[in-house]
Design a protein around this motif. Structure first.
Motif, PDB file in Angstrom:
ATOM      1  N   ASP A  28      -8.582   1.877   3.185  1.00 39.01           N
ATOM      2  CA  ASP A  28      -9.158   3.047   3.865  1.00 39.01           C
ATOM      3  C   ASP A  28      -8.005   3.859   4.467  1.00 39.01           C
ATOM      4  N   ALA A  29      -6.791   3.617   3.942  1.00 42.89           N
ATOM      5  CA  ALA A  29      -5.592   4.243   4.530  1.00 42.89           C
ATOM      6  C   ALA A  29      -5.592   5.751   4.318  1.00 42.89           C
ATOM      7  N   MET A  30      -5.203   6.470   5.349  1.00 44.14           N
ATOM      8  CA  MET A  30      -5.066   7.922   5.246  1.00 44.14           C
ATOM      9  C   MET A  30      -4.237   8.414   6.418  1.00 44.14           C
ATOM     10  N   VAL A  31      -3.374   9.385   6.144  1.00 43.24           N
ATOM     11  CA  VAL A  31      -2.640  10.038   7.236  1.00 43.24           C
ATOM     12  C   VAL A  31      -3.623  10.955   7.962  1.00 43.24           C
ATOM     13  N   LYS A  32      -3.236  11.475   9.102  1.00 40.24           N
ATOM     14  CA  LYS A  32      -4.109  12.430   9.808  1.00 40.24           C
ATOM     15  C   LYS A  32      -4.322  13.648   8.911  1.00 40.24           C
ATOM     16  N   LEU A  52     -10.712   2.062  -2.986  1.00 33.52           N
ATOM     17  CA  LEU A  52      -9.693   2.898  -2.336  1.00 33.52           C
ATOM     18  C   LEU A  52     -10.271   4.229  -1.885  1.00 33.52           C
ATOM     19  N   LYS A  53      -9.899   4.621  -0.669  1.00 33.48           N
ATOM     20  CA  LYS A  53     -10.253   5.974  -0.224  1.00 33.48           C
ATOM     21  C   LYS A  53      -9.254   6.964  -0.812  1.00 33.48           C
ATOM     22  N   GLN A  54      -9.781   8.087  -1.262  1.00 31.16           N
ATOM     23  CA  GLN A  54      -8.878   9.161  -1.699  1.00 31.16           C
ATOM     24  C   GLN A  54      -9.467  10.513  -1.306  1.00 31.16           C
ATOM     25  N   GLN A  95      -0.856   9.626  -3.171  1.00 31.05           N
ATOM     26  CA  GLN A  95       0.379   8.825  -3.118  1.00 31.05           C
ATOM     27  C   GLN A  95       0.122   7.456  -2.473  1.00 31.05           C
ATOM     28  N   LEU A  96      -0.679   7.443  -1.402  1.00 31.55           N
ATOM     29  CA  LEU A  96      -1.028   6.153  -0.766  1.00 31.55           C
ATOM     30  C   LEU A  96      -1.785   5.271  -1.760  1.00 31.55           C
ATOM     31  N   CYS A  97      -2.732   5.862  -2.488  1.00 34.36           N
ATOM     32  CA  CYS A  97      -3.510   5.083  -3.476  1.00 34.36           C
ATOM     33  C   CYS A  97      -2.594   4.532  -4.566  1.00 34.36           C
ATOM     34  N   ASP A 140      -1.657  -2.338   8.567  1.00 33.18           N
ATOM     35  CA  ASP A 140      -1.706  -0.955   9.053  1.00 33.18           C
ATOM     36  C   ASP A 140      -0.364  -0.606   9.695  1.00 33.18           C
ATOM     37  N   LEU A 141      -0.072   0.693   9.706  1.00 28.88           N
ATOM     38  CA  LEU A 141       1.093   1.205  10.420  1.00 28.88           C
ATOM     39  C   LEU A 141       0.946   0.960  11.916  1.00 28.88           C
ATOM     40  N   SER A 142      -0.295   1.131  12.402  1.00 28.63           N
ATOM     41  CA  SER A 142      -0.572   0.998  13.833  1.00 28.63           C
ATOM     42  C   SER A 142      -1.013  -0.412  14.155  1.00 28.63           C
ATOM     43  N   LYS A 143      -0.770  -0.795  15.412  1.00 34.39           N
ATOM     44  CA  LYS A 143      -1.223  -2.123  15.867  1.00 34.39           C
ATOM     45  C   LYS A 143      -2.746  -2.208  15.853  1.00 34.39           C
ATOM     46  N   PHE A 154      -5.867  -2.562   3.398  1.00 26.32           N
ATOM     47  CA  PHE A 154      -4.835  -1.598   3.816  1.00 26.32           C
ATOM     48  C   PHE A 154      -5.483  -0.507   4.659  1.00 26.32           C
ATOM     49  N   GLY A 155      -4.743  -0.031   5.663  1.00 32.61           N
ATOM     50  CA  GLY A 155      -5.275   1.018   6.543  1.00 32.61           C
ATOM     51  C   GLY A 155      -6.383   0.454   7.417  1.00 32.61           C
ATOM     52  N   ALA A 156      -6.079  -0.660   8.093  1.00 38.24           N
ATOM     53  CA  ALA A 156      -7.119  -1.458   8.754  1.00 38.24           C
ATOM     54  C   ALA A 156      -7.461  -1.007  10.171  1.00 38.24           C
ATOM     55  N   SER A 157      -6.495  -0.458  10.886  1.00 41.02           N
ATOM     56  CA  SER A 157      -6.678  -0.180  12.314  1.00 41.02           C
ATOM     57  C   SER A 157      -7.644   0.997  12.541  1.00 41.02           C
ATOM     58  N   PRO A 158      -8.508   0.998  13.532  1.00 42.75           N
ATOM     59  CA  PRO A 158      -8.638   0.009  14.622  1.00 42.75           C
ATOM     60  C   PRO A 158      -9.401  -1.270  14.262  1.00 42.75           C
ATOM     61  N   ARG A 206     -15.778  -1.171  15.637  1.00 43.50           N
ATOM     62  CA  ARG A 206     -14.661  -0.428  16.201  1.00 43.50           C
ATOM     63  C   ARG A 206     -14.550   0.991  15.661  1.00 43.50           C
ATOM     64  N   SER A 207     -15.261   1.293  14.571  1.00 42.72           N
ATOM     65  CA  SER A 207     -15.168   2.642  13.998  1.00 42.72           C
ATOM     66  C   SER A 207     -16.463   2.997  13.284  1.00 42.72           C
ATOM     67  N   ARG A 208     -16.712   4.308  13.165  1.00 46.18           N
ATOM     68  CA  ARG A 208     -17.865   4.769  12.378  1.00 46.18           C
ATOM     69  C   ARG A 208     -17.623   4.484  10.900  1.00 46.18           C
ATOM     70  N   ALA A 209     -16.332   4.335  10.523  1.00 49.67           N
ATOM     71  CA  ALA A 209     -15.977   4.046   9.124  1.00 49.67           C
ATOM     72  C   ALA A 209     -16.636   2.752   8.650  1.00 49.67           C
ATOM     73  N   ALA A 210     -16.937   1.861   9.597  1.00 46.39           N
ATOM     74  CA  ALA A 210     -17.566   0.589   9.250  1.00 46.39           C
ATOM     75  C   ALA A 210     -18.816   0.815   8.393  1.00 46.39           C
ATOM     76  N   PHE A 211     -19.581   1.860   8.708  1.00 50.98           N
ATOM     77  CA  PHE A 211     -20.837   2.095   7.985  1.00 50.98           C
ATOM     78  C   PHE A 211     -20.617   2.521   6.538  1.00 50.98           C
TER      79      PHE A 211
HETATM   80  C1  LIG Z   1      -9.302   6.099   8.688  1.00 47.65           C
HETATM   81  S1  LIG Z   1      -8.179   5.009   9.460  1.00 47.65           S
HETATM   82  C2  LIG Z   1      -8.815   3.445   9.006  1.00 47.65           C
HETATM   83  C3  LIG Z   1     -10.029   3.038   9.761  1.00 47.65           C
HETATM   84  C4  LIG Z   1     -10.433   1.594   9.494  1.00 47.65           C
HETATM   85  N1  LIG Z   1     -10.859   1.390   8.124  1.00 47.65           N
HETATM   86  C5  LIG Z   1     -11.556   1.160  10.413  1.00 47.65           C
HETATM   87  O1  LIG Z   1     -12.690   1.022   9.943  1.00 47.65           O
HETATM   88  O2  LIG Z   1     -11.286   0.945  11.599  1.00 47.65           O
HETATM   89  C6  LIG Z   1      -6.766   5.167   8.437  1.00 47.65           C
HETATM   90  C7  LIG Z   1      -5.651   4.207   8.776  1.00 47.65           C
HETATM   91  O3  LIG Z   1      -4.646   4.322   7.750  1.00 47.65           O
HETATM   92  C8  LIG Z   1      -3.425   3.981   8.358  1.00 47.65           C
HETATM   93  N2  LIG Z   1      -2.294   4.415   7.522  1.00 47.65           N
HETATM   94  C9  LIG Z   1      -1.955   5.685   7.198  1.00 47.65           C
HETATM   95  N3  LIG Z   1      -0.838   5.688   6.460  1.00 47.65           N
HETATM   96  C10 LIG Z   1      -0.460   4.396   6.311  1.00 47.65           C
HETATM   97  C11 LIG Z   1       0.647   3.766   5.670  1.00 47.65           C
HETATM   98  N4  LIG Z   1       1.587   4.481   5.038  1.00 47.65           N
HETATM   99  N5  LIG Z   1       0.737   2.423   5.729  1.00 47.65           N
HETATM  100  C12 LIG Z   1      -0.199   1.691   6.400  1.00 47.65           C
HETATM  101  N6  LIG Z   1      -1.262   2.237   7.034  1.00 47.65           N
HETATM  102  C13 LIG Z   1      -1.386   3.567   6.995  1.00 47.65           C
HETATM  103  C14 LIG Z   1      -3.484   4.712   9.695  1.00 47.65           C
HETATM  104  O4  LIG Z   1      -2.571   4.144  10.608  1.00 47.65           O
HETATM  105  C15 LIG Z   1      -4.950   4.515  10.100  1.00 47.65           C
HETATM  106  O5  LIG Z   1      -5.090   3.436  10.981  1.00 47.65           O
END
Ligand SMILES: C[S@@+](CC[C@H](N)C(=O)[O-])C[C@H]1O[C@@H](n2cnc3c(N)ncnc32)[C@H](O)[C@@H]1O
Length: 194
Positions: free
Chosen positions: A110-114, A149-151, A128-130, A66-69, A43-47, A17-22
């Motif tokens: 892998d959580a991160m804001v845009k 953890l991603k940072q 802060q997320l870490c 994840d914040l997103s579905k 944490f930060g699982a979507s997509p 579902r993502s290039r992050a998989a690699f």
């Molecule tokens: C880079 S994406 C993760 C990609 C995922 N590892 C994958 O392989 O599909 C980062 C994710 O972190 C989530 N995120 C950011 N801030 C968050 C928070 N405060 N709580 C939960 N999830 C958060 C975002 O919604 C986003 O889906």
């Protein structure tokens, strides 16, 4: 952002579902953080690219936040929740109790804001997320458990490492090839919780 780089195309072709998989595959192949009978909290699982990979490494149910579905994945318990919200701890505990999970053997984030064009702000938000992931979940990690953890690297990264490294037998900063070369993105690996 170059949406069509080689990892993006590879991810599509290989149905991740993502290039992050690699990135996770590369880190796992080098450092072995997840084993067949491990309970994993993510944490930060979507997509769900990392979730797909975690499912390939363990036969146990995975708990993903994840914040997103996220489109459901077999044997994955998904919590839509915010790492920065204290009520998330209670939700994870409920899921653990109802699925008979005593502790997790590996926790990954892998959580991160845009990202923005403000590197310092990105670093601070990621730091802060870490911090919140550690505070929220370190007690849910078993003895000898691993944490990844991603940072976005910056001024507070050393402080973060110094605060948490003594709780583990080993730590390492790694930057997978699948990360964009100019990005400040790093992965912090803590192994063998004391
Ligand atoms: C880079 S994406 C993760 C990609 C995922 N590892 C994958 O392989 O599909 C980062 C994710 O972190 C989530 N995120 C950011 N801030 C968050 C928070 N405060 N709580 C939960 N999830 C958060 C975002 O919604 C986003 O889906």
């Amino acid at each position: 952002m170059d949406r069509k780089d080689k990892y993006y195309i590879k991810a599509k072709r290989e149905k991740y579902r993502s290039r992050a998989a690699f990135k996770l595959i590369e880190i796992e192949e080098k450092y072995n953080i997840i084993n067949k009978n491990d309970y994993v909290l993510e944490f930060g699982a979507s997509p769900g690219g990392w979730t797909q990979i975690i499912k390939e490494y363990t036969d146990m149910p995975v708990v993903s936040v994840d914040l997103s579905k996220m489109v459901p994945i077999d044997n994955v318990i998904f919590i839509q929740g915010n790492i920065n919200d204290v009520s998330l701890h209670g939700k994870i505990n409920e899921i653990m109790a109802s699925n008979n999970i005593k502790l997790f053997n590996a926790i990954v984030s892998d959580a991160m804001v845009k990202t923005s064009d403000n590197g310092e702000r990105d670093h601070y938000q990621s730091y802060q997320l870490c911090e919140n992931v550690m505070e929220l979940s370190i007690d849910l990690l078993s003895k000898n458990g691993n944490m990844l953890l991603k940072q976005f690297q910056g001024d507070m990264t050393d402080e973060f490492l110094n605060k948490w490294k003594s709780k583990f037998g080993f730590y390492k900063i790694t930057k997978p090839h699948a990360s964009r070369p100019h990005s400040k993105e790093i992965y912090i690996l803590f192994k063998n919780k004391r």
